[in-house]
Design a protein around this motif. Structure first.
Motif, PDB file in Angstrom:
ATOM      1  N   GLU A 103       0.829  -1.203   0.000  1.00 18.39           N
ATOM      2  CA  GLU A 103       0.000   0.000   0.000  1.00 18.39           C
ATOM      3  C   GLU A 103       0.865   1.255   0.000  1.00 18.39           C
ATOM      4  O   GLU A 103       0.560   2.234  -0.689  1.00 18.39           O
ATOM      5  CB  GLU A 103      -0.932  -0.009   1.211  1.00 18.39           C
ATOM      6  N   ARG A 104       1.945   1.219   0.759  1.00 18.17           N
ATOM      7  CA  ARG A 104       2.836   2.380   0.819  1.00 18.17           C
ATOM      8  C   ARG A 104       3.489   2.638  -0.535  1.00 18.17           C
ATOM      9  O   ARG A 104       3.524   3.776  -1.028  1.00 18.17           O
ATOM     10  CB  ARG A 104       3.908   2.146   1.888  1.00 18.17           C
ATOM     11  N   ILE A 105       3.982   1.568  -1.169  1.00 16.74           N
ATOM     12  CA  ILE A 105       4.692   1.713  -2.440  1.00 16.74           C
ATOM     13  C   ILE A 105       3.753   2.143  -3.561  1.00 16.74           C
ATOM     14  O   ILE A 105       4.141   2.904  -4.459  1.00 16.74           O
ATOM     15  CB  ILE A 105       5.403   0.392  -2.798  1.00 16.74           C
ATOM     16  N   LEU A 106       2.511   1.690  -3.519  1.00 17.18           N
ATOM     17  CA  LEU A 106       1.574   1.987  -4.602  1.00 17.18           C
ATOM     18  C   LEU A 106       0.888   3.340  -4.460  1.00 17.18           C
ATOM     19  O   LEU A 106       0.105   3.732  -5.332  1.00 17.18           O
ATOM     20  CB  LEU A 106       0.517   0.880  -4.701  1.00 17.18           C
ATOM     21  N   GLU A 125      -3.240   1.598 -18.723  1.00 17.36           N
ATOM     22  CA  GLU A 125      -2.845   2.967 -19.037  1.00 17.36           C
ATOM     23  C   GLU A 125      -3.632   3.992 -18.238  1.00 17.36           C
ATOM     24  O   GLU A 125      -3.255   5.164 -18.164  1.00 17.36           O
ATOM     25  CB  GLU A 125      -3.012   3.245 -20.533  1.00 17.36           C
ATOM     26  N   ASP A 126      -4.750   3.559 -17.609  1.00 14.43           N
ATOM     27  CA  ASP A 126      -5.562   4.477 -16.814  1.00 14.43           C
ATOM     28  C   ASP A 126      -5.036   4.647 -15.391  1.00 14.43           C
ATOM     29  O   ASP A 126      -5.527   5.497 -14.651  1.00 14.43           O
ATOM     30  CB  ASP A 126      -7.012   3.985 -16.762  1.00 14.43           C
ATOM     31  N   ASP A 127      -4.071   3.810 -14.995  1.00 13.31           N
ATOM     32  CA  ASP A 127      -3.484   3.967 -13.671  1.00 13.31           C
ATOM     33  C   ASP A 127      -2.822   5.344 -13.582  1.00 13.31           C
ATOM     34  O   ASP A 127      -2.157   5.785 -14.524  1.00 13.31           O
ATOM     35  CB  ASP A 127      -2.444   2.866 -13.445  1.00 13.31           C
ATOM     36  N   PRO A 128      -3.008   6.052 -12.457  1.00 12.83           N
ATOM     37  CA  PRO A 128      -2.459   7.413 -12.361  1.00 12.83           C
ATOM     38  C   PRO A 128      -0.964   7.502 -12.636  1.00 12.83           C
ATOM     39  O   PRO A 128      -0.498   8.478 -13.234  1.00 12.83           O
ATOM     40  CB  PRO A 128      -2.776   7.813 -10.914  1.00 12.83           C
ATOM     41  N   THR A 129      -0.204   6.481 -12.206  1.00 10.29           N
ATOM     42  CA  THR A 129       1.246   6.549 -12.402  1.00 10.29           C
ATOM     43  C   THR A 129       1.659   6.195 -13.825  1.00 10.29           C
ATOM     44  O   THR A 129       2.791   6.434 -14.224  1.00 10.29           O
ATOM     45  CB  THR A 129       1.967   5.605 -11.422  1.00 10.29           C
ATOM     46  N   VAL A 130       0.753   5.596 -14.579  1.00 10.34           N
ATOM     47  CA  VAL A 130       1.050   5.218 -15.962  1.00 10.34           C
ATOM     48  C   VAL A 130       0.561   6.276 -16.941  1.00 10.34           C
ATOM     49  O   VAL A 130       1.187   6.536 -17.972  1.00 10.34           O
ATOM     50  CB  VAL A 130       0.392   3.853 -16.297  1.00 10.34           C
ATOM     51  N   ASP A 131      -0.547   6.889 -16.597  1.00 11.03           N
ATOM     52  CA  ASP A 131      -1.265   7.753 -17.532  1.00 11.03           C
ATOM     53  C   ASP A 131      -0.381   8.821 -18.171  1.00 11.03           C
ATOM     54  O   ASP A 131      -0.482   9.089 -19.367  1.00 11.03           O
ATOM     55  CB  ASP A 131      -2.440   8.412 -16.803  1.00 11.03           C
TER      56      ASP A 131
END
Length: 548
Positions: free
Chosen positions: A87-90, A309-315
């Motif tokens: 949870e912390r890392i994500l 691709e919809d993940d905030p860190t990927v977008d």
């Protein structure tokens, strides 16, 4: 304190035995652990941290006699720590700090670093990131962040050179590609790259335990489990390794039971043994009764991570796709004389005996898809020619050799090259070099031959499906050859279909097998309306006869 039965851990067999349960407690136990046979009197269950934590919780209500509190408490603590660390890392705000091991000017994206850190903390994982998100870099990062060396990486035959090139591009790790199936004295290296086709020849060496980490690229290659030579070799690799990682955007090609085989190479017994998995998760044969539930459970364990691709860190790093669906013309004169054969096969499918219908169905499928591809081949080529007026290169997907021949003739001014199942690894690489170098403006690729191929995204952003496949995941992987880190433009995904032959039925059926994959990959997302899978070839036969 009152006891309701006995609990014992068999450390050799890695199983718990539960005996002498009071009748009502046995009912409660089997309700909580659906992988246990309902008729069992003496109960056995696979030993994992997840099972230990559930036993710990169960005994808060129904105490059992045992001497394993230290083991159970430790498992609960490990699960809690790993969950908190994940949870912390994500968190979108998490930052990894200074990263060691990458060459100057090279680094993993944040979401790739997250995957690597979690994998190392777990001792492995199945990374199911969407096609094009750079799972290779995540795996390299895991090696640099602490996965023990030396490592074995198992890849499809044509990708060995690409993996070596990418590892050496991003790191200073020493890499050796295993040559052939006959063992020889291995040079010193940090990473040894096996091919799925030659790993079985090295089983005796693998048994000696030199490889402390193993990474399976396109791990769906192992979806048939241990019953193949490559599956047997992978079993030995996984049993000897301290770190196991699988990479694939499509762990499930057809039915959900494939997930059990895949996970056995990453985290053995996480889903129980085969019989336990079938009892707990499968409603009928190979079909997972609740794909969303299985997908959610795997995520919750921390051994399956998937981002889109919809993940905030990927977008931020991935431009959105542009889906274009076009109906094109077909030329019946190109298949003159063949349609009567198809009609005869269709009649046999619908009216023949069980054996006759089965044979005819397979032949009809192959024949109609081939005829459809031929009938629309010149229209597909004309569409691609039009694209090339504005696009520097086009990636064109097909299936049949006869169709490739028509495309090659019609697109000759663009010097088309082939990347299919017929070329050698060296031949495939020559095609890639010609396409990326600009000598060719069209690469014709078999829909099922491009898994793991990387680098095209720097030179092309138009992908055309000229022949349809029954599996939507195959199309998705094809588009992912271009839609991946490094692509700076919007990827245009062109579906070309015609109102004749197999295409109308294929279009109608393409959502069918997707739900098994959808539920496990993306639990909670509602499935699209669909038909059943059982009658697709009968539908094709009916369509052929109705079009006569």
């Amino acid at each position: 304190m009152k006891s309701y039965g006995q609990l014992e851990l068999d450390r050799v067999a890695r199983r718990w035995r539960i005996t002498q349960l009071a009748p009502h407690v046995a009912i409660a136990f089997k309700r909580m652990f659906p992988r246990v046979p309902v008729t069992s009197i003496e109960i056995g269950i696979s030993d994992t941290d997840e099972v230990r934590a559930d036993l710990h919780w169960f005994m808060s209500r129904y105490p059992l006699d045992h001497d394993e509190w230290d083991e159970l408490d430790a498992a609960v603590d490990r699960l809690a720590y790993r969950a908190a660390e994940r949870e912390r890392i994500l968190l979108p705000t998490w930052r990894p700090g200074e990263l060691q091991g990458f060459k100057e000017g090279k680094a993993a994206y944040l979401y790739q670093t997250q995957a690597a850190k979690i994998a190392v903390a777990n001792g492995g994982m199945l990374l199911g990131d969407d096609v094009g998100l750079g799972k290779t870099i995540s795996a390299i990062a895991a090696l640099l962040f602490g996965a023990p060396m030396p490592a074995a990486i198992v890849v499809q035959p044509h990708l060995a050179g690409q993996w070596k090139k990418r590892i050496e591009e991003f790191s200073s790790l020493r890499v050796h590609i295993i040559k052939g199936r006959t063992p020889y004295d291995l040079p010193e290296a940090d990473v040894y790259i096996f091919k799925y086709s030659n790993a079985a020849g090295w089983v005796d060496i693998i048994k000696e335990g030199p490889f402390r980490s193993v990474i399976y690229d396109e791990i769906q290659e192992l979806r048939h489990g241990r019953g193949t030579a490559k599956g047997e070799a992978a079993t030995v690799l996984s049993n000897r390794a301290d770190f196991r990682m699988g990479l694939t955007a499509t762990p499930v090609y057809n039915y959900g039971d494939e997930m059990h085989a895949v996970m056995e190479f990453v985290k053995p017994d996480l889903l129980g043994d085969w019989s336990e998995f079938i009892r707990e998760w499968c409603s009928s044969g190979r079909i997972v009764g609740n794909p969303d539930g299985l997908g959610s459970y795997l995520r919750d364990t921390g051994y399956f991570l998937r981002r889109t691709e919809d993940d905030p860190t990927v977008d931020a790093s991935m431009p959105p796709p542009n889906i274009l669906e076009w109906e094109i013309d077909h030329d019946l004169a190109a298949v003159e004389g063949e349609q009567e054969i198809a009609r005869q096969l269709a009649q046999t499918v619908l009216r023949g005996s069980f054996a006759e219908a089965g044979r005819a169905a397979r032949e009809l499928d192959m024949k109609m898809r081939q005829l459809t591809g031929i009938a629309k081949a010149r229209a597909v080529a004309a569409y691609v020619s039009l694209l090339l007026k504005d696009s520097p290169r086009v990636l064109l997907a097909g299936w049949h050799r006869e169709v490739y021949d028509i495309w090659r003739e019609a697109l000759a001014p663009f010097n088309p090259v082939l990347y299919t199942g017929s070329e050698s690894a060296a031949g495939k690489q020559r095609s890639v070099d010609a396409f990326c170098g600009g000598d060719s403006r069209v690469m014709m690729m078999s829909l099922r031959s491009g898994a793991g191929l990387d680098g095209l995204q720097y030179h092309c952003n138009d992908a055309v499906v000229g022949e349809l496949d029954w599996s939507p995941q195959v199309h998705y992987q094809f588009f992912g050859r271009l839609r991946r880190p490094g692509q700076e433009k919007q990827v245009n995904a062109h579906y070309l279909h015609t109102n004749w032959g197999s295409d109308p039925v294929l279009l109608e059926m393409l959502g069918i097998k997707a739900d098994q994959s959808r539920g496990i990959n993306d639990p909670g997302i509602a499935p699209k309306p669909r038909m059943t899978d059982e009658s697709r070839l009968k539908l094709l036969a009916q369509h052929v006869l109705s079009s006569a």
